[in-house]
Design a protein around this motif. Sequence first.
Motif, short mmCIF file in Angstrom:
data_model
loop_
_atom_site.label_atom_id
_atom_site.label_comp_id
_atom_site.label_asym_id
_atom_site.label_seq_id
_atom_site.Cartn_x
_atom_site.Cartn_y
_atom_site.Cartn_z
N VAL A 157 -0.88 -10.47 58.40
CA VAL A 157 -1.63 -9.68 57.30
C VAL A 157 -1.74 -10.43 56.50
CG1 VAL A 157 -0.93 -8.06 56.00
CG2 VAL A 157 0.45 -8.44 57.76
N THR A 158 -3.42 -10.26 55.86
CA THR A 158 -5.04 -11.00 55.66
C THR A 158 -5.12 -10.54 54.01
OG1 THR A 158 -6.02 -10.38 57.19
CG2 THR A 158 -4.93 -12.43 57.31
N ALA A 159 -6.24 -11.27 53.61
CA ALA A 159 -6.56 -10.48 52.28
C ALA A 159 -7.62 -10.48 52.52
CB ALA A 159 -5.75 -10.99 51.36
N PHE A 160 -8.49 -9.96 51.76
CA PHE A 160 -10.33 -9.96 52.33
C PHE A 160 -11.00 -11.07 51.57
CE2 PHE A 160 -10.28 -9.32 47.26
CZ PHE A 160 -11.98 -9.48 47.57
N ASN A 161 -9.84 -11.64 50.77
CA ASN A 161 -10.67 -12.61 50.23
C ASN A 161 -11.22 -13.70 51.49
OD1 ASN A 161 -8.39 -13.73 49.58
ND2 ASN A 161 -9.34 -14.78 47.75
N LYS A 184 -3.26 -7.87 61.56
CA LYS A 184 -3.34 -7.14 60.53
C LYS A 184 -4.55 -7.65 59.07
CE LYS A 184 -3.76 -4.27 57.27
NZ LYS A 184 -4.64 -4.15 56.92
N PRO A 185 -5.64 -7.44 59.88
CA PRO A 185 -6.78 -8.07 58.56
C PRO A 185 -6.95 -6.87 57.95
CG PRO A 185 -8.23 -6.98 60.36
CD PRO A 185 -6.13 -6.80 60.76
N PHE A 237 2.40 -12.82 55.60
CA PHE A 237 1.89 -12.12 54.65
C PHE A 237 0.73 -12.94 53.63
CE2 PHE A 237 1.17 -9.40 50.89
CZ PHE A 237 0.37 -8.58 50.96
N THR A 238 -0.49 -12.03 53.53
CA THR A 238 -1.06 -13.26 52.30
C THR A 238 -1.87 -12.29 51.39
OG1 THR A 238 -2.21 -14.80 53.44
CG2 THR A 238 -3.42 -14.15 52.28
N SER A 240 -1.40 -10.01 47.32
CA SER A 240 -1.53 -10.31 46.63
C SER A 240 0.56 -9.43 45.85
CB SER A 240 -1.56 -8.22 45.58
OG SER A 240 -1.40 -7.12 45.91
N THR A 246 6.65 -4.86 47.58
CA THR A 246 6.87 -4.76 49.52
C THR A 246 7.16 -5.34 50.61
OG1 THR A 246 5.69 -2.91 47.66
CG2 THR A 246 6.17 -2.45 50.36
N GLY A 263 -0.68 -14.17 45.03
CA GLY A 263 -1.84 -14.41 43.37
C GLY A 263 -1.05 -15.09 43.32
N GLY A 264 -2.70 -16.14 42.57
CA GLY A 264 -2.09 -16.90 41.44
C GLY A 264 -2.30 -16.89 39.79
N PHE A 394 -8.02 -10.65 39.39
CA PHE A 394 -9.02 -10.94 40.24
C PHE A 394 -10.94 -11.19 40.44
CE2 PHE A 394 -8.75 -11.51 45.49
CZ PHE A 394 -8.46 -13.56 45.46
N LEU A 420 0.96 -20.94 42.49
CA LEU A 420 0.23 -21.27 43.56
C LEU A 420 -0.77 -22.75 43.48
CD1 LEU A 420 -0.82 -21.04 46.24
CD2 LEU A 420 -2.55 -19.39 45.36
N PHE A 461 0.00 -26.09 52.30
CA PHE A 461 -0.72 -24.80 51.23
C PHE A 461 0.83 -23.76 51.23
CE2 PHE A 461 -2.77 -21.02 49.54
CZ PHE A 461 -4.01 -21.76 48.95
#
Length: 504
Positions: A157-161, A184-185, A237-238, A240, A246, A263-264, A394, A420, A461
């Motif tokens: 599962v990835t984040a938008f950035n 799951k993008p 999972f990447t 927030s 959750t 998050g960092g 962010f 992070l 990482f």
Amino acid sequence: MNNVLAKLGLESDNLGACSGPDHWLNVGGEWITSLNPFDGEPIARVQCTNSGSYESIVVQASVSFRHWRTIPAPKRGDLVRDLGESLRRLKEPLGELISLETGKIKAEGVGEVQEMIDICDFAVGLSRQLYGLTIASERPEHRMSETWHPLGPIGIVTAFNFPAAVWSWNAALAAMCGDTMIWKPSELAPLTAVAIQHLANRVMADHGVQGVFCLAVGKGDIGALLCADSRIPLVSFTGSVATGRTVAHVVASRLGRTILELGGNNAIIVTENADLDLAVRAILFGAVGTAGQRCTSTRRIIVHESVGDALIARLVAAYKSIVLGDPLLPETLVGPLITAQAVAKMVSAIERAVASGGTLLTGGTLRPDVGPQFVEPAIVSVPSQTEVVREETFAPILYVMQYQTIEQAIALHNDVTQGLSSAIFTDSLRQAELFLSASGSDCGIANVNIGTSGAEIGGAFGGEKQTGGGRESGSDAWKSYMRRQTNTVNWGRSLPLAQGIKFG
Ligand code: NAD
């Protein structure tokens, strides 16, 4: 239709998300529109996976796993090599699509594809190095060893950035390790995912396999299905901290595994003897690159009081020269924020920082003349580490605090819930080593005379504390995508028990 989509072989403005060797499935869910954050205009529509098509995707990934795990790892590496070669060929258009969809400048979009290529190369090399240990047995005529086996169909599962690189950190390693996967993008960057899946489909077809790389486009509900699904032994999972909490809860409740990349709130300490030229350049890239929307963005500066004013003056001058604009133009340094909500959060954080005693030194102004989601990157000097400074907003806000002793600086540095990336700029060997020691930075990444963002793929990482503790990418991160088996072989004619136990 958009020219970039055509270059990537996507023949329509309305795209069904896909899973399978060379065809596009009708995935049955709602349609989401990918918007260009630069001007708010639609780029294309993507159909989400619904619960029915989710089921067929998981079945496909599970069936494919039974075959894929039997292919020798170096042969699996051949598929990853060809994935990397396809990315090399399409580096420019894919980088441009990332830029178009996320608003990061094109150089960073193309850099993200380079990161994908690098991890593919790394995984190919690793495909001949999945070493286990041999262990001395306490029993005569026994041999102990460790072997590593594929884990199963995994969820990503990835984040938008980082809509492409984060998938590849996981996908290149997981495929080489013998796992199949369902991606799951982020619903904010589905087109990049569709383009990558399209490319992966062609590579799989060339190798006569299917279902190694699968895609399930959707919002949080599809991510939640993956997390709750006991057929998925690992969810990487990447995102927030809030969503990660959750995810951690749901996956742990079925005793599944997670890799959490959350998050960092990354800081740079600038000491009294630091090379300020170097520090200013690194802070600028770290704080305003990707419009402050990197997990590793520099959010806090902790500077020695003797050089604080000089550093601030140079940073403010550097911020004045930042060119905001169309991310696809070469002169642009900073693009838009991803959504109108992100703009509102940035404005509100600056207001809170000022209300709690901070001084806005530069930036923070909305720039509708450039585009609807543009805000000038801001520097806020703060008297102490107030609540808002301890949060990850962010967006490109840089909080600056001053310190007197290095111990005080490290204490301030570590006094946030995230862990992070971190950095110190110093010419003192003692201060540098202290920062890297057990009494120094408490982060997963700690740098000396390098900023907080822009990690290489060769290292593991990830971050500590509420960043989640996961590790991806280089070093031995591959072990998270496999299961470890301890094997003991008795090649003698007696049956000695461990610990010398006599039984019967
Ligand atoms: P987000 O948490 O809003 O969304 C991340 C993903 O989670 C999306 O794909 C979303 O659809 C999905 N999701 C939402 N609800 C879910 C649920 N209940 N179950 C499963 N999945 C669900 O994050 P974002 O705004 O896309 O990304 C920004 C955040 O990601 C920042 O906090 C940033 O620091 C973090 N990030 C961390 C890293 C890292 O490596 N540590 C890298 C990139 C981004």
